[in-house]
Design an enzyme around this catalytic site. Structure first.
Site, PDB file in Angstrom:
ATOM      1  N   LEU A  79      74.358  -2.202  30.705  1.00 11.91           N
ATOM      2  CA  LEU A  79      73.909  -1.368  29.775  1.00 11.91           C
ATOM      3  C   LEU A  79      72.279  -1.994  29.357  1.00 11.91           C
ATOM      4  CD1 LEU A  79      76.708  -0.361  27.766  1.00 11.91           C
ATOM      5  CD2 LEU A  79      75.933   0.725  29.913  1.00 11.91           C
ATOM      6  N   HIS A  80      71.315  -1.021  29.295  1.00 11.94           N
ATOM      7  CA  HIS A  80      70.061  -1.408  28.743  1.00 11.94           C
ATOM      8  C   HIS A  80      69.843  -0.433  27.728  1.00 11.94           C
ATOM      9  CE1 HIS A  80      68.716   1.960  31.167  1.00 11.94           C
ATOM     10  NE2 HIS A  80      69.331   1.465  32.123  1.00 11.94           N
ATOM     11  N   GLU A  81      68.513  -0.607  27.116  1.00  8.56           N
ATOM     12  CA  GLU A  81      68.099   0.139  26.060  1.00  8.56           C
ATOM     13  C   GLU A  81      68.508   1.623  26.245  1.00  8.56           C
ATOM     14  OE1 GLU A  81      68.108  -0.295  22.883  1.00  8.56           O
ATOM     15  OE2 GLU A  81      67.108   1.762  22.413  1.00  8.56           O
ATOM     16  N   GLY A  82      67.997   2.121  27.599  1.00 13.12           N
ATOM     17  CA  GLY A  82      68.094   3.481  27.867  1.00 13.12           C
ATOM     18  C   GLY A  82      69.636   4.004  27.598  1.00 13.12           C
ATOM     19  N   HIS A  83      70.499   3.217  28.145  1.00 15.96           N
ATOM     20  CA  HIS A  83      71.871   3.824  27.947  1.00 15.96           C
ATOM     21  C   HIS A  83      72.181   3.945  26.478  1.00 15.96           C
ATOM     22  CE1 HIS A  83      72.421   1.465  32.123  1.00 15.96           C
ATOM     23  NE2 HIS A  83      72.992   2.758  31.978  1.00 15.96           N
ATOM     24  N   LYS A 105      67.315  11.539  31.540  1.00  8.53           N
ATOM     25  CA  LYS A 105      66.382  12.371  32.458  1.00  8.53           C
ATOM     26  C   LYS A 105      65.766  11.324  33.689  1.00  8.53           C
ATOM     27  CE  LYS A 105      64.345  15.619  29.305  1.00  8.53           C
ATOM     28  NZ  LYS A 105      62.933  16.041  28.882  1.00  8.53           N
ATOM     29  N   GLN A 150      80.057   7.010  45.170  1.00 13.80           N
ATOM     30  CA  GLN A 150      78.504   7.363  45.092  1.00 13.80           C
ATOM     31  C   GLN A 150      77.698   6.326  45.845  1.00 13.80           C
ATOM     32  OE1 GLN A 150      78.551   7.563  40.592  1.00 13.80           O
ATOM     33  NE2 GLN A 150      76.362   7.085  40.784  1.00 13.80           N
TER      34      GLN A 150
HETATM   35  O1  PAF Z   1      74.121   7.457  36.180  1.00 14.49           O
HETATM   36  C1  PAF Z   1      75.099   6.801  36.367  1.00 14.49           C
HETATM   37  O2  PAF Z   1      75.137   5.678  35.833  1.00 14.49           O
HETATM   38  C2  PAF Z   1      76.280   7.399  37.401  1.00 14.49           C
HETATM   39  O3  PAF Z   1      75.968   8.056  38.353  1.00 14.49           O
HETATM   40  C3  PAF Z   1      77.259   8.134  36.523  1.00 14.49           C
HETATM   41  C4  PAF Z   1      76.914   9.530  35.768  1.00 14.49           C
HETATM   42  C5  PAF Z   1      77.859   7.104  35.512  1.00 14.49           C
HETATM   43  C6  PAF Z   1      78.422   8.408  37.456  1.00 14.49           C
HETATM   44  O4  PAF Z   1      79.079   7.426  38.186  1.00 14.49           O
END
Ligand code: PAF
Length: 285
Positions: A29-33, A148, A60
């Site tokens: 995680l970073h500030e964006g999350h 975004k 994915q």
């Molecule tokens: O944006 C992401 O980190 C991923 O694509 C998500 C939405 C968590 C799905 O794995």
């Protein structure tokens, strides 16, 4: 804050609650999350739990991509989530989320999902939609927040939610940037110091293209080509720089001014790191 790994534990913790706000992540995680988590907290008005998931979704990633090396920083992530108002971290194992081979998958429409990112990462949005739907089914949120920064992902997820009549609202979080304009991304950690110095050039090239459009230049193809050439000249390997209509991701009609809301999106490699970014242009008139 609770850290829950299994679906039954999550369901038990959420039973009797309503309007859960959800932020899906792949961790690191970073500030964006964290801004998305704070936005989720604010959107509930404190009246419902905030859940963040941490799950690196194999579905994915193409076989040649960075699934194995994707940074996993679980201890640090959970501390940050706690400090930013998260109530529950859902961190399933692969066996929890994919207990059997996942042969039922969500296929978003080609017009949205096989272009841009989808053209360069075939199957990416199938993997994203499939895991996001499974996570929605697990958390059953009233709202979910997506950044975004992954503009096309946000659009594809919104389309899925609308078409499948999923009972939740999707909120968009603004892209967080470093002081020099680089969009925050977990993959920025792959950059060498010299590449990190160069990386803001991607955002600059999008802003320059957007400024040219706003100044009245409507030769979209030439603008896109010039932006890609300029990046190549600086040592980048661009996959695409594309100006699209926000409504449907189609290119605006060639050679004529366009009053629609637009977005310029790009993906480019700097060394071994593939970065994406985008810049929105509001509707005119
Ligand atoms: O944006 C992401 O980190 C991923 O694509 C998500 C939405 C968590 C799905 O794995």
């Amino acid at each position: 804050m609770q850290v829950l790994k299994s679906l039954p534990a999550l369901r038990a913790a959420l039973s009797g609650t309503r309007g859960t706000a959800f932020v899906p992540t792949m961790g690191n995680l970073h500030e964006g999350h964290l801004a998305l988590v704070r936005q989720a907290r604010q959107a509930t008005g404190g009246s419902a739990p905030v859940v963040a998931s941490i799950f690196v979704n194999r579905l994915q990633f193409a076989p040649h991509e960075d699934f194995d090396s994707y940074p996993r920083t679980f201890e640090r992530d959970t501390k940050l989530l706690q400090q930013n108002g998260c109530d529950i971290v859902f961190a399933p194992t692969e066996a929890d989320l994919y207990p059997e081979p996942q042969d039922v998958k969500v296929h978003p429409p080609a017009a949205l999902a096989d272009v841009l990112e989808g053209a360069f990462r075939p199957g990416f949005f199938v993997g994203v939609c499939t895991v996001v739907l499974k996570l929605f089914n697990a958390v059953q949120p009233g709202l979910a927040v997506f950044g975004k920064k992954d503009w096309q992902q946000l659009m594809v997820v919104r389309h899925m939610v609308r078409q499948l009549a999923l009972p939740l609202q999707v909120l968009a979080g603004e892209t967080c940037r470093a002081d020099d304009g680089l969009a925050l991304s977990s993959r920025n950690g792959y950059l060498s110091p010299a590449e990190r110095d160069e990386a803001p050039a991607l955002a600059r090239s999008l802003r320059d293209l957007a400024a040219a459009v706003q100044a009245g230049n409507s030769d979209w193809a030439a603008l896109e080509q010039a932006a890609m050439d300029a990046l190549r000249g600086r040592g980048w390997a661009p996959d695409y720089v594309a100006l699209r209509r926000q409504a449907d991701l189609l290119p605006p009609a060639a050679g004529a001014p366009c009053s629609d809301a637009l977005v310029v999106l790009a993906a480019a490699r700097l060394g071994r790191t593939r970065l994406i970014d985008n810049f929105e242009l509001p509707a005119r008139g």
